[in-house]
Design a protein around this motif. Sequence first.
Motif, PDB file in Angstrom:
ATOM      1  N   TYR A 155     -17.027 -34.543  12.018  1.00 34.45           N
ATOM      2  CA  TYR A 155     -17.091 -33.213  12.627  1.00 34.45           C
ATOM      3  C   TYR A 155     -18.436 -32.556  12.321  1.00 34.45           C
ATOM      4  O   TYR A 155     -19.103 -32.008  13.215  1.00 34.45           O
ATOM      5  CB  TYR A 155     -15.963 -32.322  12.094  1.00 34.45           C
ATOM      6  N   PHE A 156     -18.836 -32.614  11.048  1.00 34.94           N
ATOM      7  CA  PHE A 156     -20.084 -31.948  10.663  1.00 34.94           C
ATOM      8  C   PHE A 156     -21.288 -32.604  11.337  1.00 34.94           C
ATOM      9  O   PHE A 156     -22.197 -31.905  11.807  1.00 34.94           O
ATOM     10  CB  PHE A 156     -20.260 -31.983   9.143  1.00 34.94           C
ATOM     11  N   ILE A 157     -21.316 -33.934  11.385  1.00 31.65           N
ATOM     12  CA  ILE A 157     -22.444 -34.617  12.026  1.00 31.65           C
ATOM     13  C   ILE A 157     -22.564 -34.212  13.488  1.00 31.65           C
ATOM     14  O   ILE A 157     -23.668 -33.970  13.997  1.00 31.65           O
ATOM     15  CB  ILE A 157     -22.284 -36.154  11.893  1.00 31.65           C
ATOM     16  N   ALA A 158     -21.437 -34.108  14.179  1.00 29.26           N
ATOM     17  CA  ALA A 158     -21.471 -33.715  15.590  1.00 29.26           C
ATOM     18  C   ALA A 158     -22.068 -32.314  15.753  1.00 29.26           C
ATOM     19  O   ALA A 158     -22.924 -32.088  16.614  1.00 29.26           O
ATOM     20  CB  ALA A 158     -20.060 -33.761  16.178  1.00 29.26           C
ATOM     21  N   VAL A 159     -21.648 -31.375  14.916  1.00 30.93           N
ATOM     22  CA  VAL A 159     -22.191 -30.015  15.006  1.00 30.93           C
ATOM     23  C   VAL A 159     -23.664 -30.002  14.623  1.00 30.93           C
ATOM     24  O   VAL A 159     -24.486 -29.348  15.274  1.00 30.93           O
ATOM     25  CB  VAL A 159     -21.390 -29.051  14.103  1.00 30.93           C
ATOM     26  N   HIS A 196     -24.447 -26.844  18.346  1.00 34.70           N
ATOM     27  CA  HIS A 196     -23.672 -26.034  19.285  1.00 34.70           C
ATOM     28  C   HIS A 196     -22.205 -26.428  19.105  1.00 34.70           C
ATOM     29  O   HIS A 196     -21.853 -27.602  19.313  1.00 34.70           O
ATOM     30  CB  HIS A 196     -24.133 -26.295  20.716  1.00 34.70           C
ATOM     31  N   PHE A 197     -21.367 -25.476  18.713  1.00 34.03           N
ATOM     32  CA  PHE A 197     -19.971 -25.810  18.428  1.00 34.03           C
ATOM     33  C   PHE A 197     -19.228 -26.276  19.675  1.00 34.03           C
ATOM     34  O   PHE A 197     -18.395 -27.179  19.620  1.00 34.03           O
ATOM     35  CB  PHE A 197     -19.261 -24.607  17.792  1.00 34.03           C
ATOM     36  N   GLY A 198     -19.512 -25.632  20.808  1.00 32.94           N
ATOM     37  CA  GLY A 198     -18.829 -26.024  22.039  1.00 32.94           C
ATOM     38  C   GLY A 198     -19.156 -27.454  22.449  1.00 32.94           C
ATOM     39  O   GLY A 198     -18.260 -28.236  22.789  1.00 32.94           O
ATOM     40  N   LYS A 199     -20.444 -27.803  22.414  1.00 33.11           N
ATOM     41  CA  LYS A 199     -20.843 -29.165  22.788  1.00 33.11           C
ATOM     42  C   LYS A 199     -20.314 -30.182  21.789  1.00 33.11           C
ATOM     43  O   LYS A 199     -19.921 -31.296  22.162  1.00 33.11           O
ATOM     44  CB  LYS A 199     -22.369 -29.241  22.876  1.00 33.11           C
ATOM     45  N   ALA A 200     -20.320 -29.818  20.495  1.00 26.69           N
ATOM     46  CA  ALA A 200     -19.808 -30.732  19.478  1.00 26.69           C
ATOM     47  C   ALA A 200     -18.311 -30.976  19.675  1.00 26.69           C
ATOM     48  O   ALA A 200     -17.828 -32.110  19.556  1.00 26.69           O
ATOM     49  CB  ALA A 200     -20.079 -30.170  18.084  1.00 26.69           C
ATOM     50  N   ALA A 201     -17.549 -29.910  19.984  1.00 25.45           N
ATOM     51  CA  ALA A 201     -16.116 -30.066  20.219  1.00 25.45           C
ATOM     52  C   ALA A 201     -15.854 -30.957  21.425  1.00 25.45           C
ATOM     53  O   ALA A 201     -14.964 -31.821  21.402  1.00 25.45           O
ATOM     54  CB  ALA A 201     -15.479 -28.685  20.423  1.00 25.45           C
ATOM     55  N   GLN A 202     -16.650 -30.768  22.476  1.00 21.14           N
ATOM     56  CA  GLN A 202     -16.500 -31.609  23.664  1.00 21.14           C
ATOM     57  C   GLN A 202     -16.812 -33.069  23.339  1.00 21.14           C
ATOM     58  O   GLN A 202     -16.111 -33.979  23.782  1.00 21.14           O
ATOM     59  CB  GLN A 202     -17.427 -31.097  24.763  1.00 21.14           C
ATOM     60  N   LEU A 205     -16.442 -34.521  20.496  1.00 21.72           N
ATOM     61  CA  LEU A 205     -15.392 -35.060  19.633  1.00 21.72           C
ATOM     62  C   LEU A 205     -14.040 -35.151  20.329  1.00 21.72           C
ATOM     63  O   LEU A 205     -13.113 -35.788  19.812  1.00 21.72           O
ATOM     64  CB  LEU A 205     -15.255 -34.172  18.387  1.00 21.72           C
ATOM     65  N   GLY A 206     -13.920 -34.484  21.474  1.00 23.83           N
ATOM     66  CA  GLY A 206     -12.655 -34.491  22.193  1.00 23.83           C
ATOM     67  C   GLY A 206     -11.594 -33.603  21.570  1.00 23.83           C
ATOM     68  O   GLY A 206     -10.402 -33.898  21.648  1.00 23.83           O
ATOM     69  N   ILE A 207     -12.036 -32.506  20.945  1.00 22.68           N
ATOM     70  CA  ILE A 207     -11.098 -31.559  20.328  1.00 22.68           C
ATOM     71  C   ILE A 207     -11.454 -30.156  20.798  1.00 22.68           C
ATOM     72  O   ILE A 207     -12.501 -29.935  21.417  1.00 22.68           O
ATOM     73  CB  ILE A 207     -11.137 -31.624  18.790  1.00 22.68           C
ATOM     74  N   ALA A 208     -10.560 -29.191  20.487  1.00 28.13           N
ATOM     75  CA  ALA A 208     -10.839 -27.791  20.811  1.00 28.13           C
ATOM     76  C   ALA A 208     -11.830 -27.215  19.805  1.00 28.13           C
ATOM     77  O   ALA A 208     -11.954 -27.712  18.680  1.00 28.13           O
ATOM     78  CB  ALA A 208      -9.549 -26.989  20.806  1.00 28.13           C
ATOM     79  N   GLN A 209     -12.512 -26.150  20.205  1.00 29.46           N
ATOM     80  CA  GLN A 209     -13.523 -25.563  19.331  1.00 29.46           C
ATOM     81  C   GLN A 209     -12.945 -24.869  18.094  1.00 29.46           C
ATOM     82  O   GLN A 209     -13.513 -25.002  17.005  1.00 29.46           O
ATOM     83  CB  GLN A 209     -14.408 -24.598  20.117  1.00 29.46           C
ATOM     84  N   PRO A 210     -11.824 -24.122  18.190  1.00 32.88           N
ATOM     85  CA  PRO A 210     -11.317 -23.422  16.995  1.00 32.88           C
ATOM     86  C   PRO A 210     -11.017 -24.335  15.810  1.00 32.88           C
ATOM     87  O   PRO A 210     -11.448 -24.024  14.681  1.00 32.88           O
ATOM     88  CB  PRO A 210     -10.054 -22.720  17.518  1.00 32.88           C
ATOM     89  N   PRO A 211     -10.307 -25.472  15.989  1.00 34.10           N
ATOM     90  CA  PRO A 211     -10.082 -26.327  14.812  1.00 34.10           C
ATOM     91  C   PRO A 211     -11.372 -26.933  14.264  1.00 34.10           C
ATOM     92  O   PRO A 211     -11.477 -27.175  13.052  1.00 34.10           O
ATOM     93  CB  PRO A 211      -9.137 -27.420  15.332  1.00 34.10           C
ATOM     94  N   LEU A 212     -12.357 -27.146  15.125  1.00 32.75           N
ATOM     95  CA  LEU A 212     -13.647 -27.641  14.638  1.00 32.75           C
ATOM     96  C   LEU A 212     -14.314 -26.587  13.755  1.00 32.75           C
ATOM     97  O   LEU A 212     -14.817 -26.904  12.673  1.00 32.75           O
ATOM     98  CB  LEU A 212     -14.549 -28.000  15.820  1.00 32.75           C
ATOM     99  N   VAL A 226     -27.356 -22.042  16.364  1.00 33.60           N
ATOM    100  CA  VAL A 226     -26.828 -22.675  15.161  1.00 33.60           C
ATOM    101  C   VAL A 226     -27.950 -23.528  14.581  1.00 33.60           C
ATOM    102  O   VAL A 226     -28.547 -24.339  15.291  1.00 33.60           O
ATOM    103  CB  VAL A 226     -25.604 -23.572  15.468  1.00 33.60           C
ATOM    104  N   THR A 227     -28.276 -23.319  13.308  1.00 30.15           N
ATOM    105  CA  THR A 227     -29.319 -24.103  12.653  1.00 30.15           C
ATOM    106  C   THR A 227     -28.800 -24.623  11.317  1.00 30.15           C
ATOM    107  O   THR A 227     -27.887 -24.054  10.730  1.00 30.15           O
ATOM    108  CB  THR A 227     -30.595 -23.264  12.418  1.00 30.15           C
TER     109      THR A 227
END
Length: 282
Positions: free
Chosen positions: A8-12, A17-23, A25-32, A55-56
């Motif tokens: 999860y952290f590597i994706a973010v 960008h939390f939205g792109k990272a959630a997409q 990973l195939g999960i919703a943004q709030p649990p990420l 996000v930096t």
Amino acid sequence: METRELRYFIAVAEELHFGKAAQRLGIAQPPLSRAIHQLERRLGAALLERTSRTVTLTEAGSVLLREARAALDAIEAAERRTRRAALTATGHAGVVLATKAGAAGELLAKLLDTYAAEPDAVTVDLLLCGIGEQERVLRDGRADVALLHLPFDSTAGFDTEELRTEGQVVILPARHPLTVRPHVQMAEVTKLPGLPVPRWPGRDGTYPDGPGPQVREHAQLLQLIALGRACWIAPESCRAQLRDDLAAVPVLDAPMVTTVIAWPPHSRSRAVAGLVQAATRL
């Protein structure tokens, strides 16, 4: 820390960008977001600086990104090596040797012939890599042993044996004026009009800044050189495999290149040991 949290952290950290990272990973943004907050609380460190628009990574986040990648690579390597060891024990798999495509051709051929003559030799599967990739596939377990080239590849964390040290040449189009010279200097190579050194993608898939063309594989590079769009500095041994439309000129002040055979220090593979012994006898 759990491997799920690290992924999860590597994706973010890579998307920033939390939205792109959630997409991704195939999960919703709030649990990420909750998972990253929980990770930060457990570590007692802010990993990301968040604003309404950006996000930096913090310094701690940069450290975790590097360490998390290494940790997941180690886990994947353990899985691959375990499966291959099980297959090797039943006679269904050999040893995987990673080498850079187009490099150390004569040395590689001698190594394979020498090892094949051993009474307990197993099949050697070659994994031909782009420039700089053989180190990564050895670390992540896709290869059991690799031919690396110093000072360009890192051997940190590997056991190694030196096989050969040689000078470097610049590869040019066959009709280029410099091909009649007995040698050149690095300063001349870096200033060749219209023949910039190519750019290779890094681990994240992006290319460094620079005027050279973007290159992903050896064949593409040679074609660009033949067309007069790039030049390339390579170990002298690559001369033996050059096409007729290419030529090589020694670069006197280029750093020497040492070819080593490398393997993980925890390896207990008899096949790897046999291959290393064959290499050191050459």
